[in-house]
Design a protein around this motif. Structure first.
Motif, PDB file in Angstrom:
ATOM      1  N   PHE A   5      19.294  48.565 121.670  1.00 48.16           N
ATOM      2  CA  PHE A   5      19.316  47.167 121.264  1.00 48.16           C
ATOM      3  C   PHE A   5      20.145  47.006 119.984  1.00 48.16           C
ATOM      4  O   PHE A   5      20.023  47.796 119.057  1.00 48.16           O
ATOM      5  CB  PHE A   5      17.888  46.671 121.027  1.00 48.16           C
ATOM      6  CG  PHE A   5      17.802  45.299 120.435  1.00 48.16           C
ATOM      7  CD1 PHE A   5      18.167  44.185 121.172  1.00 48.16           C
ATOM      8  CD2 PHE A   5      17.374  45.122 119.122  1.00 48.16           C
ATOM      9  CE1 PHE A   5      18.096  42.908 120.618  1.00 48.16           C
ATOM     10  CE2 PHE A   5      17.296  43.854 118.565  1.00 48.16           C
ATOM     11  CZ  PHE A   5      17.668  42.748 119.311  1.00 48.16           C
ATOM     12  N   GLN A   6      20.980  45.963 119.958  1.00 48.26           N
ATOM     13  CA  GLN A   6      21.856  45.727 118.811  1.00 48.26           C
ATOM     14  C   GLN A   6      21.455  44.480 118.014  1.00 48.26           C
ATOM     15  O   GLN A   6      21.269  44.540 116.810  1.00 48.26           O
ATOM     16  CB  GLN A   6      23.303  45.582 119.295  1.00 48.26           C
ATOM     17  CG  GLN A   6      23.836  46.812 120.017  1.00 48.26           C
ATOM     18  CD  GLN A   6      23.853  48.038 119.128  1.00 48.26           C
ATOM     19  OE1 GLN A   6      24.279  47.971 117.973  1.00 48.26           O
ATOM     20  NE2 GLN A   6      23.386  49.168 119.652  1.00 48.26           N
ATOM     21  N   GLU A  10      21.002  33.826 114.605  1.00 43.93           N
ATOM     22  CA  GLU A  10      20.303  35.096 114.769  1.00 43.93           C
ATOM     23  C   GLU A  10      18.829  34.835 115.074  1.00 43.93           C
ATOM     24  O   GLU A  10      18.215  33.923 114.520  1.00 43.93           O
ATOM     25  CB  GLU A  10      20.430  35.946 113.512  1.00 43.93           C
ATOM     26  CG  GLU A  10      19.850  37.343 113.672  1.00 43.93           C
ATOM     27  CD  GLU A  10      20.016  38.201 112.438  1.00 43.93           C
ATOM     28  OE1 GLU A  10      19.336  39.238 112.347  1.00 43.93           O
ATOM     29  OE2 GLU A  10      20.805  37.816 111.548  1.00 43.93           O
ATOM     30  N   TYR A  11      18.298  35.645 115.983  1.00 43.32           N
ATOM     31  CA  TYR A  11      16.911  35.508 116.415  1.00 43.32           C
ATOM     32  C   TYR A  11      16.191  36.823 116.160  1.00 43.32           C
ATOM     33  O   TYR A  11      16.701  37.903 116.497  1.00 43.32           O
ATOM     34  CB  TYR A  11      16.878  35.167 117.907  1.00 43.32           C
ATOM     35  CG  TYR A  11      15.496  35.073 118.513  1.00 43.32           C
ATOM     36  CD1 TYR A  11      14.776  33.884 118.493  1.00 43.32           C
ATOM     37  CD2 TYR A  11      14.909  36.183 119.132  1.00 43.32           C
ATOM     38  CE1 TYR A  11      13.516  33.790 119.060  1.00 43.32           C
ATOM     39  CE2 TYR A  11      13.645  36.097 119.711  1.00 43.32           C
ATOM     40  CZ  TYR A  11      12.960  34.908 119.671  1.00 43.32           C
ATOM     41  OH  TYR A  11      11.717  34.818 120.236  1.00 43.32           O
ATOM     42  N   LYS A  12      15.025  36.763 115.537  1.00 43.32           N
ATOM     43  CA  LYS A  12      14.232  37.961 115.265  1.00 43.32           C
ATOM     44  C   LYS A  12      13.361  38.255 116.485  1.00 43.32           C
ATOM     45  O   LYS A  12      12.323  37.625 116.690  1.00 43.32           O
ATOM     46  CB  LYS A  12      13.361  37.758 114.024  1.00 43.32           C
ATOM     47  CG  LYS A  12      14.139  37.506 112.741  1.00 43.32           C
ATOM     48  CD  LYS A  12      14.976  38.722 112.340  1.00 43.32           C
ATOM     49  CE  LYS A  12      15.670  38.492 111.003  1.00 43.32           C
ATOM     50  NZ  LYS A  12      16.535  39.633 110.627  1.00 43.32           N
ATOM     51  N   ALA A  13      13.803  39.183 117.300  1.00 38.17           N
ATOM     52  CA  ALA A  13      13.074  39.511 118.522  1.00 38.17           C
ATOM     53  C   ALA A  13      11.776  40.249 118.203  1.00 38.17           C
ATOM     54  O   ALA A  13      11.746  41.140 117.360  1.00 38.17           O
ATOM     55  CB  ALA A  13      13.954  40.370 119.428  1.00 38.17           C
ATOM     56  N   THR A  14      10.718  39.862 118.890  1.00 36.46           N
ATOM     57  CA  THR A  14       9.432  40.542 118.742  1.00 36.46           C
ATOM     58  C   THR A  14       9.393  41.760 119.649  1.00 36.46           C
ATOM     59  O   THR A  14      10.258  41.950 120.522  1.00 36.46           O
ATOM     60  CB  THR A  14       8.282  39.604 119.116  1.00 36.46           C
ATOM     61  OG1 THR A  14       8.361  39.311 120.532  1.00 36.46           O
ATOM     62  CG2 THR A  14       8.351  38.304 118.332  1.00 36.46           C
ATOM     63  N   GLY A  15       8.386  42.569 119.473  1.00 35.24           N
ATOM     64  CA  GLY A  15       8.215  43.723 120.349  1.00 35.24           C
ATOM     65  C   GLY A  15       8.059  43.304 121.800  1.00 35.24           C
ATOM     66  O   GLY A  15       8.599  43.948 122.712  1.00 35.24           O
ATOM     67  N   LYS A  16       7.349  42.204 122.036  1.00 33.75           N
ATOM     68  CA  LYS A  16       7.159  41.698 123.397  1.00 33.75           C
ATOM     69  C   LYS A  16       8.482  41.200 123.984  1.00 33.75           C
ATOM     70  O   LYS A  16       8.763  41.385 125.178  1.00 33.75           O
ATOM     71  CB  LYS A  16       6.117  40.572 123.385  1.00 33.75           C
ATOM     72  CG  LYS A  16       5.676  40.134 124.772  1.00 33.75           C
ATOM     73  CD  LYS A  16       4.547  39.106 124.687  1.00 33.75           C
ATOM     74  CE  LYS A  16       4.092  38.687 126.087  1.00 33.75           C
ATOM     75  NZ  LYS A  16       2.995  37.680 126.013  1.00 33.75           N
ATOM     76  N   ASP A  17       9.305  40.564 123.139  1.00 33.42           N
ATOM     77  CA  ASP A  17      10.621  40.103 123.584  1.00 33.42           C
ATOM     78  C   ASP A  17      11.473  41.289 124.042  1.00 33.42           C
ATOM     79  O   ASP A  17      12.130  41.238 125.091  1.00 33.42           O
ATOM     80  CB  ASP A  17      11.350  39.379 122.453  1.00 33.42           C
ATOM     81  CG  ASP A  17      10.694  38.074 122.045  1.00 33.42           C
ATOM     82  OD1 ASP A  17       9.960  37.501 122.872  1.00 33.42           O
ATOM     83  OD2 ASP A  17      10.928  37.643 120.908  1.00 33.42           O
ATOM     84  N   LEU A  18      11.494  42.349 123.242  1.00 31.83           N
ATOM     85  CA  LEU A  18      12.311  43.521 123.566  1.00 31.83           C
ATOM     86  C   LEU A  18      11.772  44.243 124.796  1.00 31.83           C
ATOM     87  O   LEU A  18      12.543  44.799 125.586  1.00 31.83           O
ATOM     88  CB  LEU A  18      12.375  44.473 122.373  1.00 31.83           C
ATOM     89  CG  LEU A  18      13.122  43.932 121.153  1.00 31.83           C
ATOM     90  CD1 LEU A  18      13.088  44.939 120.016  1.00 31.83           C
ATOM     91  CD2 LEU A  18      14.559  43.583 121.504  1.00 31.83           C
TER      92      LEU A  18
END
Length: 275
Positions: A181-182, A198-206
């Motif tokens: 993931f970048q 920019e979006y701060k992806a959560t663990g669930k998102d990833l």
């Protein structure tokens, strides 16, 4: 030093995206360590077997140059050409049928059919989306009612994708190099698809995005997982772009740009050094 053919269409015009600026930026960075020549996709088959690697980037829809694209795919197999991305993906590089496959596999995807006889697989909504399988950039896309859908799509039609029109909160894209993931970008205003932040992806998102990276399982390259967040807060796949994803790299901070370019160089060098 090994030679790279960088395939891009610097004159391709896309709404909201500066294809030529993005690829000029990327090539300027790659040239720091690599020997590189830029080539239009309609000319690539005249040169690609003379290079150590062909990087297929912002070339626009392959439907704009079908003969050259099919010849390129054939040469990859017959001459064992090294390419970036690798052409072993199951997403957009092979068309849109993967959306139907993922629907049948019950992945978190906007449910998709290509046969009006399978209409009962779709949720009941006020509007549906129809678009040609070989389309791109929303070309040919229409929003229709159920009654209009049955008038526009015949039982014999297998070239039209049919989906429910999702009332989503926003669209979000996850960018990967190989399996790493970048960064993540989203459009907070859904009416302005390419005004990204920019979006701060959560663990669930990833975890969501990795389901599709795992499923696609390409050997190497850049992938963009496009999704939308529905009214219930769930992410649904819109598109798995594994051919030549636009990166919106000029919208990134200089820190993220540098991180991405270094990861890209590392990945490309790994392919060049492989047998």
């Amino acid at each position: 030093m090994k030679k790279i053919l960088f395939v891009t269409d610097l004159y391709y015009n896309a709404n909201g995206r500066r294809y030529y600026e993005e690829d000029l930026f990327i090539t300027s960075k790659l040239r720091e360590n690599l020997k590189l020549v830029i080539c239009n996709p309609k000319d690539m088959d005249s040169f690609n077997d003379k290079f150590d690697l062909t990087i297929f980037r912002n070339a626009g829809p392959a439907s704009n140059f079908p003969n050259e694209y099919n010849q390129f795919r054939n040469k990859i197999k017959t001459k064992n050409l090294k390419t970036y991305n690798s052409f072993d993906g199951k997403g957009d590089m092979n068309g849109k049928d993967y959306l139907i496959e993922l629907t049948d596999l019950d992945y978190p995807v906007i449910r998709t059919i290509d046969r009006i006889d399978n209409f009962d697989k779709l949720p009941k909504v006020d509007k549906y989306v129809i678009k040609p399988k070989d389309g791109a950039d929303s070309i040919g896309m229409e929003f229709v009612s159920k009654e209009e859908l049955y008038k526009k799509v015949s039982k014999e039609d297998r070239n039209t994708l049919i989906q429910p029109a999702i009332n989503f909160e926003y669209e979000v894209s996850f960018y990967f190099i190989d399996r790493d993931f970048q960064y993540c970008l989203y459009a907070p205003d859904k009416s302005k698809r390419w005004e990204l932040q920019e979006y701060k992806a959560t663990g669930k998102d990833l975890e969501f995005a990795m389901k599709f990276i795992d499923w696609n399982n390409i050997d190497h390259g850049i992938q963009r997982i496009d999704a939308c967040r529905d009214e219930n807060g769930n992410l649904l796949l819109v598109e798995l772009e594994d051919l030549n994803p636009y990166l919106s790299i000029l919208e990134l901070s200089s820190e993220l740009q540098e991180k991405f370019i270094e990861a890209l160089k590392k990945s490309i060098n790994k392919v060049l050094e492989s047998n």
